[in-house]
Design a protein around this motif. Structure first.
Motif, PDB file in Angstrom:
ATOM      1  N   ARG A  18      -0.581  -1.741   0.847  1.00  0.00           N
ATOM      2  CA  ARG A  18       0.370  -2.763   1.302  1.00  0.00           C
ATOM      3  C   ARG A  18       1.771  -2.188   1.477  1.00  0.00           C
ATOM      4  O   ARG A  18       2.623  -2.818   2.076  1.00  0.00           O
ATOM      5  N   ASP A  19       1.988  -0.985   0.968  1.00  0.00           N
ATOM      6  CA  ASP A  19       3.278  -0.320   1.151  1.00  0.00           C
ATOM      7  C   ASP A  19       3.253   0.684   2.308  1.00  0.00           C
ATOM      8  O   ASP A  19       4.090   1.572   2.383  1.00  0.00           O
ATOM      9  N   ARG A  22       6.156   2.994   4.101  1.00  0.00           N
ATOM     10  CA  ARG A  22       7.310   3.073   3.205  1.00  0.00           C
ATOM     11  C   ARG A  22       7.502   4.524   2.777  1.00  0.00           C
ATOM     12  O   ARG A  22       6.548   5.242   2.543  1.00  0.00           O
ATOM     13  N   TYR A  24       8.991   7.486   0.181  1.00  0.00           N
ATOM     14  CA  TYR A  24       9.186   7.708  -1.251  1.00  0.00           C
ATOM     15  C   TYR A  24       9.665   9.125  -1.508  1.00  0.00           C
ATOM     16  O   TYR A  24       9.509  10.005  -0.663  1.00  0.00           O
ATOM     17  N   ASP A  39      10.974   4.897  -5.099  1.00  0.00           N
ATOM     18  CA  ASP A  39      11.871   4.615  -3.974  1.00  0.00           C
ATOM     19  C   ASP A  39      13.201   4.023  -4.432  1.00  0.00           C
ATOM     20  O   ASP A  39      14.075   3.765  -3.625  1.00  0.00           O
ATOM     21  N   ASN A  41      13.902   1.128  -5.389  1.00  0.00           N
ATOM     22  CA  ASN A  41      14.044  -0.295  -5.145  1.00  0.00           C
ATOM     23  C   ASN A  41      12.825  -1.033  -5.697  1.00  0.00           C
ATOM     24  O   ASN A  41      12.924  -1.715  -6.711  1.00  0.00           O
ATOM     25  N   PHE A  42      11.688  -0.881  -5.050  1.00  0.00           N
ATOM     26  CA  PHE A  42      10.460  -1.530  -5.515  1.00  0.00           C
ATOM     27  C   PHE A  42       9.766  -0.702  -6.587  1.00  0.00           C
ATOM     28  O   PHE A  42       9.146  -1.250  -7.492  1.00  0.00           O
ATOM     29  N   ARG A  43       9.847   0.589  -6.478  1.00  0.00           N
ATOM     30  CA  ARG A  43       9.270   1.503  -7.467  1.00  0.00           C
ATOM     31  C   ARG A  43      10.398   2.270  -8.130  1.00  0.00           C
ATOM     32  O   ARG A  43      10.976   3.181  -7.567  1.00  0.00           O
ATOM     33  N   LYS A  44      10.700   1.858  -9.353  1.00  0.00           N
ATOM     34  CA  LYS A  44      11.796   2.459 -10.101  1.00  0.00           C
ATOM     35  C   LYS A  44      11.344   3.752 -10.782  1.00  0.00           C
ATOM     36  O   LYS A  44      10.153   4.029 -10.896  1.00  0.00           O
ATOM     37  N   LYS A  49       4.871   5.057  -8.885  1.00  0.00           N
ATOM     38  CA  LYS A  49       3.585   4.627  -8.335  1.00  0.00           C
ATOM     39  C   LYS A  49       2.705   5.855  -8.160  1.00  0.00           C
ATOM     40  O   LYS A  49       3.127   6.851  -7.585  1.00  0.00           O
ATOM     41  N   ASP A  78      18.265   5.138 -10.187  1.00  0.00           N
ATOM     42  CA  ASP A  78      17.544   4.508  -9.086  1.00  0.00           C
ATOM     43  C   ASP A  78      18.425   4.378  -7.840  1.00  0.00           C
ATOM     44  O   ASP A  78      17.928   4.482  -6.718  1.00  0.00           O
ATOM     45  N   ASN A  89      13.897   4.080   5.023  1.00  0.00           N
ATOM     46  CA  ASN A  89      13.324   2.758   4.802  1.00  0.00           C
ATOM     47  C   ASN A  89      14.110   1.627   5.464  1.00  0.00           C
ATOM     48  O   ASN A  89      13.556   0.566   5.711  1.00  0.00           O
TER      49      ASN A  89
END
Length: 104
Positions: A18-19, A22, A24, A39, A41-44, A49, A78, A89
């Motif tokens: 679903r990413d 994107r 990274y 990234d 933002n969504f993955r700190k 991930k 981050d 992104n």
């Protein structure tokens, strides 16, 4: 140029999930052939991930300053990761000065 070997601090793009599409930064490389990506933002940085190498496209670019900090064990924020990936992104985000110049 297509990269085949992941490096810490290297930039990659998700090709599955679903990413998809994107971008990274590679935080760590696991012995089972996968990488931990963040990234900012969504993955700190606290929870990278885990992505299989088959599901990412490795880019030849590298975030040099962040890479050095990762390798030396220094603290990375981050916001630094987010700023390094902003042009990948969020390409539509322009600085206000550039938007003014384009209107003239």
């Amino acid at each position: 140029m297509k990269m085949k070997i992941p490096v810490i601090g290297g930039i990659c793009q998700s090709t599955q999930g679903r990413d998809k599409d994107r971008h990274y930064i590679i935080r760590e490389i696991y012995p089972d052939g996968s990488v931990g990506v963040v990234d900012g933002n969504f993955r700190k940085l606290a929870a990278p991930k885990k992505k299989n190498l088959k599901h990412v496209r490795l880019l030849p670019e590298k975030a040099e300053a962040i890479s050095v900090k990762f390798i030396e064990g220094r603290q990375v924020f981050d916001t630094e990761v987010f700023s390094a990936l902003k042009s990948y992104n969020y390409p539509q985000m322009e600085k206000p000065d550039e938007a003014q110049k384009n209107k003239l």
